[in-house]
Write an enzyme that holds these catalytic residues in place. Structure first.
Site, PDB file in Angstrom:
ATOM      1  N   HIS A 121       0.758   5.168   1.127  1.00 23.14           N
ATOM      2  CA  HIS A 121       0.049   6.201   1.880  1.00 23.14           C
ATOM      3  C   HIS A 121       0.181   7.504   1.084  1.00 23.14           C
ATOM      4  O   HIS A 121       1.288   7.847   0.653  1.00 23.14           O
ATOM      5  CB  HIS A 121       0.706   6.446   3.238  1.00 23.14           C
ATOM      6  CG  HIS A 121       0.749   5.257   4.149  1.00 23.14           C
ATOM      7  ND1 HIS A 121      -0.077   5.129   5.236  1.00 23.14           N
ATOM      8  CD2 HIS A 121       1.536   4.148   4.157  1.00 23.14           C
ATOM      9  CE1 HIS A 121       0.199   3.998   5.878  1.00 23.14           C
ATOM     10  NE2 HIS A 121       1.181   3.384   5.242  1.00 23.14           N
ATOM     11  N   HIS A 134       0.845  -1.198   0.000  1.00 23.56           N
ATOM     12  CA  HIS A 134       0.000   0.000   0.000  1.00 23.56           C
ATOM     13  C   HIS A 134       0.869   1.233   0.000  1.00 23.56           C
ATOM     14  O   HIS A 134       1.920   1.270   0.640  1.00 23.56           O
ATOM     15  CB  HIS A 134      -0.941   0.012   1.212  1.00 23.56           C
ATOM     16  CG  HIS A 134      -0.279  -0.262   2.515  1.00 23.56           C
ATOM     17  ND1 HIS A 134       0.102  -1.535   2.901  1.00 23.56           N
ATOM     18  CD2 HIS A 134       0.108   0.568   3.513  1.00 23.56           C
ATOM     19  CE1 HIS A 134       0.675  -1.475   4.101  1.00 23.56           C
ATOM     20  NE2 HIS A 134       0.703  -0.207   4.488  1.00 23.56           N
TER      21      HIS A 134
HETATM   22  P1  5GP Z   1       1.698   0.357   7.352  1.00 22.51           P
HETATM   23  O1  5GP Z   1       2.252   0.609   8.711  1.00 22.51           O
HETATM   24  O2  5GP Z   1       1.515  -1.110   7.060  1.00 22.51           O
HETATM   25  O3  5GP Z   1       2.445   1.083   6.276  1.00 22.51           O
HETATM   26  O4  5GP Z   1       0.262   1.028   7.335  1.00 22.51           O
HETATM   27  C1  5GP Z   1      -0.928   0.354   7.581  1.00 22.51           C
HETATM   28  C2  5GP Z   1      -2.034   1.376   7.576  1.00 22.51           C
HETATM   29  O5  5GP Z   1      -3.258   0.692   7.465  1.00 22.51           O
HETATM   30  C3  5GP Z   1      -2.107   2.235   8.847  1.00 22.51           C
HETATM   31  O6  5GP Z   1      -2.004   3.613   8.501  1.00 22.51           O
HETATM   32  C4  5GP Z   1      -3.474   1.886   9.437  1.00 22.51           C
HETATM   33  O7  5GP Z   1      -4.115   2.995  10.013  1.00 22.51           O
HETATM   34  C5  5GP Z   1      -4.227   1.359   8.239  1.00 22.51           C
HETATM   35  N1  5GP Z   1      -5.256   0.383   8.553  1.00 22.51           N
HETATM   36  C6  5GP Z   1      -5.124  -0.705   9.367  1.00 22.51           C
HETATM   37  N2  5GP Z   1      -6.278  -1.404   9.407  1.00 22.51           N
HETATM   38  C7  5GP Z   1      -7.153  -0.739   8.611  1.00 22.51           C
HETATM   39  C8  5GP Z   1      -8.512  -0.982   8.252  1.00 22.51           C
HETATM   40  O8  5GP Z   1      -9.170  -1.956   8.692  1.00 22.51           O
HETATM   41  N3  5GP Z   1      -9.097  -0.096   7.410  1.00 22.51           N
HETATM   42  C9  5GP Z   1      -8.405   0.988   6.900  1.00 22.51           C
HETATM   43  N4  5GP Z   1      -9.087   1.795   6.074  1.00 22.51           N
HETATM   44  N5  5GP Z   1      -7.118   1.239   7.214  1.00 22.51           N
HETATM   45  C10 5GP Z   1      -6.507   0.386   8.065  1.00 22.51           C
END
Ligand code: 5GP
Length: 119
Positions: A107, A105
């Site tokens: 951001h 993903h």
């Molecule tokens: P990472 O740390 O893997 O780069 O970011 C994961 C992101 O996914 C975080 O910003 C977190 O807030 C988001 N996230 C986690 N669970 C969910 C969810 O169930 N729905 C949505 N829309 N975002 C999520």
């Protein structure tokens, strides 16, 4: 592909087992609001195919998927009205980045001055 964990939360969103606030969707990519916003605009852009991280995506995805992913990031920034003031794209990849969800993903953050790149 590359030890992809089917149980991750974004795969559940893609399978419609869990809801999300969709921003846009097309053949290759889904974009939706982050559940825990770190800025006034905080969107997530994910490929619809199963890639656990950026390395797996770069290695295995087709050129079409890669181009579509990049254009979707731009499209979301445009849709959210942050092109002129600027925005930040973050892709965490692997343990040192603290990637939490093992489905690639990007951001997209903006809507205020985001300060230094790392605190
Ligand atoms: P990472 O740390 O893997 O780069 O970011 C994961 C992101 O996914 C975080 O910003 C977190 O807030 C988001 N996230 C986690 N669970 C969910 C969810 O169930 N729905 C949505 N829309 N975002 C999520």
């Amino acid at each position: 592909m590359d030890n992809y964990d089917e149980k991750n939360i974004f795969n559940k969103i893609l399978n419609k087992e869990i809801k999300c606030k969709e921003i846009e969707s097309d053949e290759y990519t889904l974009s939706f609001e982050d559940i825990n916003k770190q800025a006034p605009v905080h969107a997530l852009i994910i490929p619809k195919n199963k890639y656990k991280d950026f390395s797996s995506f770069s290695k295995n995805a087709s050129d079409k998927e890669i181009a579509n992913f990049c254009r979707s990031i731009f499209s979301v920034a445009k849709k959210k009205g942050i092109l002129n003031n600027g925005y930040r794209i973050i892709i965490n990849c692997g343990p040192d980045s603290n990637q939490e969800v093992p489905h690639l993903h990007a951001h997209v953050l903006g809507g205020k001055n985001l300060g230094p790149m790392l605190c």
